[in-house]
Motif scaffolding. Structure first.
Motif, PDB file in Angstrom:
ATOM      1  N   PHE A  27       0.889  -1.159   0.000  1.00  0.00           N
ATOM      2  CA  PHE A  27       0.000   0.000   0.000  1.00  0.00           C
ATOM      3  C   PHE A  27       0.923   1.205   0.000  1.00  0.00           C
ATOM      4  O   PHE A  27       1.557   1.497   1.013  1.00  0.00           O
ATOM      5  CB  PHE A  27      -0.914   0.008   1.228  1.00  0.00           C
ATOM      6  CG  PHE A  27      -1.931  -1.104   1.243  1.00  0.00           C
ATOM      7  CD1 PHE A  27      -3.029  -1.081   0.378  1.00  0.00           C
ATOM      8  CD2 PHE A  27      -1.804  -2.175   2.118  1.00  0.00           C
ATOM      9  CE1 PHE A  27      -3.973  -2.094   0.397  1.00  0.00           C
ATOM     10  CE2 PHE A  27      -2.745  -3.190   2.138  1.00  0.00           C
ATOM     11  CZ  PHE A  27      -3.833  -3.153   1.266  1.00  0.00           C
ATOM     12  N   HIS A  30       4.377   0.999   1.771  1.00  0.00           N
ATOM     13  CA  HIS A  30       4.275   0.034   2.871  1.00  0.00           C
ATOM     14  C   HIS A  30       4.111  -1.380   2.298  1.00  0.00           C
ATOM     15  O   HIS A  30       3.091  -1.689   1.675  1.00  0.00           O
ATOM     16  CB  HIS A  30       3.073   0.425   3.742  1.00  0.00           C
ATOM     17  CG  HIS A  30       2.887  -0.446   4.929  1.00  0.00           C
ATOM     18  ND1 HIS A  30       1.799  -0.349   5.751  1.00  0.00           N
ATOM     19  CD2 HIS A  30       3.644  -1.441   5.441  1.00  0.00           C
ATOM     20  CE1 HIS A  30       1.895  -1.251   6.710  1.00  0.00           C
ATOM     21  NE2 HIS A  30       3.008  -1.923   6.538  1.00  0.00           N
ATOM     22  N   VAL A  32       3.163  -4.888   2.788  1.00  0.00           N
ATOM     23  CA  VAL A  32       2.393  -5.655   3.777  1.00  0.00           C
ATOM     24  C   VAL A  32       2.683  -7.151   3.621  1.00  0.00           C
ATOM     25  O   VAL A  32       2.878  -7.868   4.599  1.00  0.00           O
ATOM     26  CB  VAL A  32       0.888  -5.364   3.632  1.00  0.00           C
ATOM     27  CG1 VAL A  32       0.084  -6.225   4.584  1.00  0.00           C
ATOM     28  CG2 VAL A  32       0.622  -3.894   3.913  1.00  0.00           C
ATOM     29  N   PRO A  51      -0.066 -11.343  14.898  1.00  0.00           N
ATOM     30  CA  PRO A  51      -0.427 -10.062  15.507  1.00  0.00           C
ATOM     31  C   PRO A  51      -1.285  -9.192  14.601  1.00  0.00           C
ATOM     32  O   PRO A  51      -1.276  -9.342  13.382  1.00  0.00           O
ATOM     33  CB  PRO A  51       0.921  -9.398  15.789  1.00  0.00           C
ATOM     34  CG  PRO A  51       1.919 -10.145  15.015  1.00  0.00           C
ATOM     35  CD  PRO A  51       1.374 -11.502  14.734  1.00  0.00           C
ATOM     36  N   SER A  52      -1.986  -8.281  15.229  1.00  0.00           N
ATOM     37  CA  SER A  52      -2.808  -7.328  14.518  1.00  0.00           C
ATOM     38  C   SER A  52      -1.935  -6.455  13.619  1.00  0.00           C
ATOM     39  O   SER A  52      -0.832  -6.082  13.990  1.00  0.00           O
ATOM     40  CB  SER A  52      -3.523  -6.473  15.569  1.00  0.00           C
ATOM     41  OG  SER A  52      -4.336  -5.552  14.939  1.00  0.00           O
ATOM     42  N   GLY A  53      -2.426  -6.194  12.417  1.00  0.00           N
ATOM     43  CA  GLY A  53      -1.678  -5.351  11.483  1.00  0.00           C
ATOM     44  C   GLY A  53      -0.641  -6.106  10.675  1.00  0.00           C
ATOM     45  O   GLY A  53       0.098  -5.512   9.894  1.00  0.00           O
ATOM     46  N   SER A  54      -0.586  -7.437  10.842  1.00  0.00           N
ATOM     47  CA  SER A  54       0.467  -8.193  10.156  1.00  0.00           C
ATOM     48  C   SER A  54       0.093  -8.571   8.726  1.00  0.00           C
ATOM     49  O   SER A  54       0.928  -9.087   7.988  1.00  0.00           O
ATOM     50  CB  SER A  54       0.842  -9.440  10.963  1.00  0.00           C
ATOM     51  OG  SER A  54      -0.261 -10.296  11.102  1.00  0.00           O
ATOM     52  N   GLY A  55      -1.161  -8.331   8.325  1.00  0.00           N
ATOM     53  CA  GLY A  55      -1.522  -8.587   6.926  1.00  0.00           C
ATOM     54  C   GLY A  55      -2.465  -9.761   6.715  1.00  0.00           C
ATOM     55  O   GLY A  55      -2.702 -10.173   5.573  1.00  0.00           O
ATOM     56  N   LYS A  56      -3.080 -10.282   7.787  1.00  0.00           N
ATOM     57  CA  LYS A  56      -3.951 -11.458   7.658  1.00  0.00           C
ATOM     58  C   LYS A  56      -5.196 -11.137   6.837  1.00  0.00           C
ATOM     59  O   LYS A  56      -5.582 -11.892   5.940  1.00  0.00           O
ATOM     60  CB  LYS A  56      -4.344 -11.977   9.059  1.00  0.00           C
ATOM     61  CG  LYS A  56      -3.151 -12.304   9.935  1.00  0.00           C
ATOM     62  CD  LYS A  56      -3.556 -12.800  11.317  1.00  0.00           C
ATOM     63  CE  LYS A  56      -4.404 -11.835  12.131  1.00  0.00           C
ATOM     64  NZ  LYS A  56      -3.703 -10.574  12.494  1.00  0.00           N
ATOM     65  N   THR A  57      -5.835 -10.019   7.173  1.00  0.00           N
ATOM     66  CA  THR A  57      -7.025  -9.622   6.412  1.00  0.00           C
ATOM     67  C   THR A  57      -6.664  -9.370   4.944  1.00  0.00           C
ATOM     68  O   THR A  57      -7.425  -9.718   4.036  1.00  0.00           O
ATOM     69  CB  THR A  57      -7.672  -8.369   7.038  1.00  0.00           C
ATOM     70  OG1 THR A  57      -8.193  -8.739   8.319  1.00  0.00           O
ATOM     71  CG2 THR A  57      -8.808  -7.820   6.183  1.00  0.00           C
ATOM     72  N   THR A  58      -5.498  -8.784   4.722  1.00  0.00           N
ATOM     73  CA  THR A  58      -5.064  -8.518   3.348  1.00  0.00           C
ATOM     74  C   THR A  58      -4.976  -9.817   2.547  1.00  0.00           C
ATOM     75  O   THR A  58      -5.373  -9.864   1.374  1.00  0.00           O
ATOM     76  CB  THR A  58      -3.708  -7.780   3.363  1.00  0.00           C
ATOM     77  OG1 THR A  58      -3.878  -6.560   4.086  1.00  0.00           O
ATOM     78  CG2 THR A  58      -3.219  -7.484   1.968  1.00  0.00           C
ATOM     79  N   GLU A  67      -8.794  -6.913  -3.289  1.00  0.00           N
ATOM     80  CA  GLU A  67      -7.530  -6.201  -3.524  1.00  0.00           C
ATOM     81  C   GLU A  67      -6.796  -6.926  -4.642  1.00  0.00           C
ATOM     82  O   GLU A  67      -7.039  -8.115  -4.863  1.00  0.00           O
ATOM     83  CB  GLU A  67      -6.622  -6.239  -2.269  1.00  0.00           C
ATOM     84  CG  GLU A  67      -7.190  -5.610  -1.023  1.00  0.00           C
ATOM     85  CD  GLU A  67      -7.111  -4.101  -1.031  1.00  0.00           C
ATOM     86  OE1 GLU A  67      -6.522  -3.523  -1.983  1.00  0.00           O
ATOM     87  OE2 GLU A  67      -7.653  -3.489  -0.093  1.00  0.00           O
TER      88      GLU A  67
HETATM   89  P1  ADP Z   1      -4.393  -7.840  10.076  1.00  0.00           P
HETATM   90  O1  ADP Z   1      -5.660  -8.354   9.489  1.00  0.00           O
HETATM   91  O2  ADP Z   1      -3.338  -8.884  10.287  1.00  0.00           O
HETATM   92  O3  ADP Z   1      -4.630  -7.061  11.336  1.00  0.00           O
HETATM   93  P2  ADP Z   1      -4.349  -6.116   7.733  1.00  0.00           P
HETATM   94  O4  ADP Z   1      -4.203  -7.034   6.581  1.00  0.00           O
HETATM   95  O5  ADP Z   1      -5.679  -5.545   7.993  1.00  0.00           O
HETATM   96  O6  ADP Z   1      -3.733  -6.791   9.047  1.00  0.00           O
HETATM   97  O7  ADP Z   1      -3.362  -4.886   7.541  1.00  0.00           O
HETATM   98  C1  ADP Z   1      -1.973  -5.055   7.295  1.00  0.00           C
HETATM   99  C2  ADP Z   1      -1.347  -3.701   7.106  1.00  0.00           C
HETATM  100  O8  ADP Z   1      -1.792  -3.138   5.875  1.00  0.00           O
HETATM  101  C3  ADP Z   1      -1.677  -2.682   8.168  1.00  0.00           C
HETATM  102  O9  ADP Z   1      -0.535  -1.921   8.443  1.00  0.00           O
HETATM  103  C4  ADP Z   1      -2.750  -1.845   7.534  1.00  0.00           C
HETATM  104  O10 ADP Z   1      -2.755  -0.539   8.049  1.00  0.00           O
HETATM  105  C5  ADP Z   1      -2.349  -1.862   6.069  1.00  0.00           C
HETATM  106  N1  ADP Z   1      -3.496  -1.725   5.161  1.00  0.00           N
HETATM  107  C6  ADP Z   1      -4.509  -2.608   5.012  1.00  0.00           C
HETATM  108  N2  ADP Z   1      -5.394  -2.199   4.093  1.00  0.00           N
HETATM  109  C7  ADP Z   1      -4.929  -1.009   3.630  1.00  0.00           C
HETATM  110  C8  ADP Z   1      -5.381  -0.062   2.642  1.00  0.00           C
HETATM  111  N3  ADP Z   1      -6.492  -0.278   1.937  1.00  0.00           N
HETATM  112  N4  ADP Z   1      -4.619   1.037   2.449  1.00  0.00           N
HETATM  113  C9  ADP Z   1      -3.491   1.244   3.145  1.00  0.00           C
HETATM  114  N5  ADP Z   1      -2.995   0.405   4.069  1.00  0.00           N
HETATM  115  C10 ADP Z   1      -3.706  -0.710   4.319  1.00  0.00           C
END
Ligand code: ADP
Ligand code: MG
Length: 268
Positions: A27, A30, A32, A51-58, A67
């Motif tokens: 992103f 950054h 991810v 951990p939170s913010g590690s990219g699991k949802t991504t 995406e």
């Molecule tokens: P998790 O689900 O493990 O908590 P995410 O996949 O939600 O992590 O996010 C991973 C990283 O990507 C985070 O730093 C988040 O801020 C960033 N991120 C996720 N989606 C976006 C987006 N659409 N634009 C910018 N940064 C994003």
């Protein structure tokens, strides 16, 4: 059932149901996901922890085609999800049409339910089967009623989401995902937004689905007992990489990496 065999789809198509092959997701600046590799076999139940913010949802959003990858290739059932074959036989970025075709194989349940607020429970479940799969209304409604029976909400067909508890809304969201008969179900912290007393019921439902169907599950959760119960494989994920993966007994009982031990001691 499928028009193309893996061999037709691409010469080097993998046999795994899902494969991330050197997947990069950025992103802006950054990074991810950093050259992420992993595979999920057909019928396997895989849990992603970290951990939170590690990219699991991504990871799940990429699979759901919400995406696009920055680099690398995602394969689903021997076909490139993120790419398609160009005239020269090589891979080029997928068009919307290609994505629409392949994403029918995948369903997702979100942390925040994401039901359509202006539709009834029944309409929430029948909308995509009718508009995307082309099912007739009667067949779609019959399928919806069977699924509402499965999730224990037969009496809520005509209700609107705002009339339901969080746990009930999440059951509807699960039924809605299953109504598309996906080969792969993605679950993203589906109990994290629920009141504590509603969590167990939803997890029990998911345990039942995991044990009674042959659906492939890729599940992000902080519910470690649930992960232990349903998983064939647990992947510990941090900073864009899979740090270690293995059977739940191994990851929870005897993790190899300090980072995994730290994470588990914080959440268990
Ligand atoms: P998790 O689900 O493990 O908590 P995410 O996949 O939600 O992590 O996010 C991973 C990283 O990507 C985070 O730093 C988040 O801020 C960033 N991120 C996720 N989606 C976006 C987006 N659409 N634009 C910018 N940064 C994003
Ligand atoms: Mg997340």
């Amino acid at each position: 059932m499928h028009k193309t065999t893996p061999r037709d789809a691409a010469p080097d198509a993998p046999a795994d149901l899902v494969r991330f092959d050197h997947v990069v997701k950025r992103f802006g600046d950054h990074v991810v996901l950093d050259q992420l590799d992993f595979a999920v076999q057909r019928g396997e139940h895989v849990t992603l922890i970290g951990p939170s913010g590690s990219g699991k949802t991504t990871i799940l959003r990429l699979l759901m085609t919400l995406e696009r990858v920055s680099d690398g290739v995602i394969w689903v059932d021997g076909e490139p999800l993120s790419h398609m074959r160009g005239p020269d036989g090589g891979l080029k970025p997928a068009t919307e049409k290609h994505l629409r075709g392949i994403r029918k194989k995948i369903g997702m349940v979100f942390q925040q339910f994401n039901l359509f607020p202006n539709m009834t429970v029944l309409q929430n479940i029948t909308e995509a089967p009718i508009s995307v799969l082309g099912l007739g209304r009667e067949e779609a409604e019959q399928r919806a009623r069977e699924l509402l029976d499965l999730v224990g909400l037969s009496d809520k067909v005509g209700a609107h989401p705002s009339q339901l508890s969080g746990g009930q809304q999440q059951r509807v969201a699960i039924a809605r995902a299953l109504a598309m008969r996906p080969e792969i179900l993605l679950l993203d912290e589906v109990t994290s937004a629920l009141d504590p007393e509603l969590v167990a019921g939803v997890l029990d439902l998911l345990r039942e689905i995991a044990h009674s169907t042959d659906i492939t599950l890729l599940c992000v959760t902080h519910e470690m007992n649930f992960a232990r119960d349903i998983s064939d494989q647990v992947m510990m994920f941090d900073s864009g990489h899979v740090i270690e993966s293995g059977a739940p007994e191994k990851i929870f009982g005897d993790p190899e990496h300090e980072r995994t031990r730290e994470f588990l001691s914080a959440v268990l």
